[in-house]
Motif scaffolding. Structure first.
Motif, PDB file in Angstrom:
ATOM      1  N   TRP A 277      -1.150   4.053  -1.786  1.00 26.89           N
ATOM      2  CA  TRP A 277      -2.546   3.797  -1.427  1.00 26.89           C
ATOM      3  C   TRP A 277      -3.492   4.000  -2.613  1.00 26.89           C
ATOM      4  CZ3 TRP A 277      -4.250   2.134   3.488  1.00 26.89           C
ATOM      5  CH2 TRP A 277      -3.243   2.039   4.447  1.00 26.89           C
TER       6      TRP A 277
ATOM      7  N   LEU B  68       0.822  -1.210   0.000  1.00 30.15           N
ATOM      8  CA  LEU B  68       0.000   0.000   0.000  1.00 30.15           C
ATOM      9  C   LEU B  68       0.856   1.260   0.000  1.00 30.15           C
ATOM     10  CD1 LEU B  68      -2.827  -1.012   2.515  1.00 30.15           C
ATOM     11  CD2 LEU B  68      -3.115  -0.511   0.083  1.00 30.15           C
ATOM     12  N   SER B  69       1.918   1.242   0.782  1.00 27.66           N
ATOM     13  CA  SER B  69       2.770   2.435   0.851  1.00 27.66           C
ATOM     14  C   SER B  69       3.514   2.653  -0.458  1.00 27.66           C
ATOM     15  CB  SER B  69       3.758   2.307   2.012  1.00 27.66           C
ATOM     16  OG  SER B  69       4.648   1.215   1.802  1.00 27.66           O
TER      17      SER B  69
END
Length: 305
Positions: free
Chosen positions: A162, A157-158
């Motif tokens: 996101w 996600l990072s």
């Protein structure tokens, strides 16, 4: 003022057990087939595209063969769990986007694929039907831990900032099919399913990695139509998407070669999954498959040429 309720409810048999609630899917909305939706997707897909071959540059340990093995394992998990057809291509999109910016070791590839599956199922599965994390750990033969999976989920996600609501080739299928002159010529549902099959099969191969989602969708539709002895409508698909006609021809030939190669070399599967059991495949724990009617259609034998 009239307060009479005119709502009709279906009669229920007294004492009968209520059916288990299944996942609720939205009914088709004709507004989502408008031209502005297609134009928005064509503009947005560039943000999620992989534009360079990361093998030998970003990735020094990972090879195309390793990527294919992980992608095939991801596809098998989606098939076995009856996932929505959008889950696997979206997970592979996460995989490619991550590999294009962050180097990964050989021992981390399956862990990365597992994290991508977890994220994609959370986004595209209806309701709370996403793939459970502990079940994904089981599918890796417990080669990873739950803590590893959770930490890599945050890592993916990072690295993707996101931005996980990616555009896949599946998003283009209804928009393109509804604009082709197919009424009365063919069952469009069959064309849609065959195109889904081609998209899933192409997602395993790195040679299709650099094609845009719209290109892959258009060529999958054309391949499905030509497989049914119909015109592929490449000129019309070119007008709809603005993709170079030579690029469409090249991608279409690759898809047809891939399918033909699979038809020629795919072994006949043993009934009741005996081949997987003979190969040492371990079935997952028994669980409720309330959404088993929505499965990834990837059996190339169902495609009629």
């Amino acid at each position: 003022m009239e307060l009479l309720c005119a709502e009709r409810v279906s009669p229920s048999t007294e004492g009968a057990a209520a059916p288990a609630p299944g996942p609720r899917a939205a009914v088709p909305d004709p507004v989502l087939l408008r031209r502005r939706v297609l134009d928005n997707l064509l503009r947005t897909e560039e943000r999620y595209a992989v534009t360079t071959n990361y093998f030998g540059t970003v990735q020094t340990e990972i090879t195309p063969h390793m990527r294919r093995l992980v992608a095939e394992w991801m596809l098998e998990v989606c098939e076995d769990q009856g996932c929505q057809e959008e889950v696997f291509p979206l997970a592979v999109s996460y995989l490619d986007r991550f590999l294009s910016i962050c180097p990964v070791g050989k021992s981390q590839v399956q862990l990365l694929g597992t994290a991508c599956l977890l994220l994609a199922s959370k986004l595209r599965e209806p309701g709370s039907r996403c793939l459970p994390a502990d079940l994904l750990v089981f599918y890796t033969a417990n080669s990873i831990t739950l803590a590893d999976l959770c930490s890599w989920e945050l890592l993916v996600l990072s690295k993707l900032k996101w931005d996980v609501a990616g555009v896949t080739a599946h998003d283009f299928l209804p928009l393109l099919l509804s604009r082709l002159p197919l009424r009365g010529l063919v069952n469009t549902n069959m064309v849609h399913r065959h195109a889904q099959t081609f998209i899933a099969l192409a997602a395993r191969d790195y040679e299709f990695m650099l094609y845009s989602a719209s290109t892959l969708a258009a060529c999958s539709i054309a391949a499905a139509l030509r497989g049914l002895s119909l015109d592929g409508h490449l000129a019309r698909l070119h007008d709809l998407t603005g993709i170079d006609l030579d690029c469409l021809h090249t991608c279409l030939e690759q898809i047809e070669d891939m399918v033909q190669h699979m038809i020629e070399e795919r072994p006949v599967s043993a009934p009741n999954g005996q081949s997987r059991e003979a190969a040492g495949w371990t079935p997952p724990p028994s669980q409720d498959k309330a959404h088993s009617n929505a499965a990834t259609p990837t059996d190339v034998r169902d495609v009629h040429f």
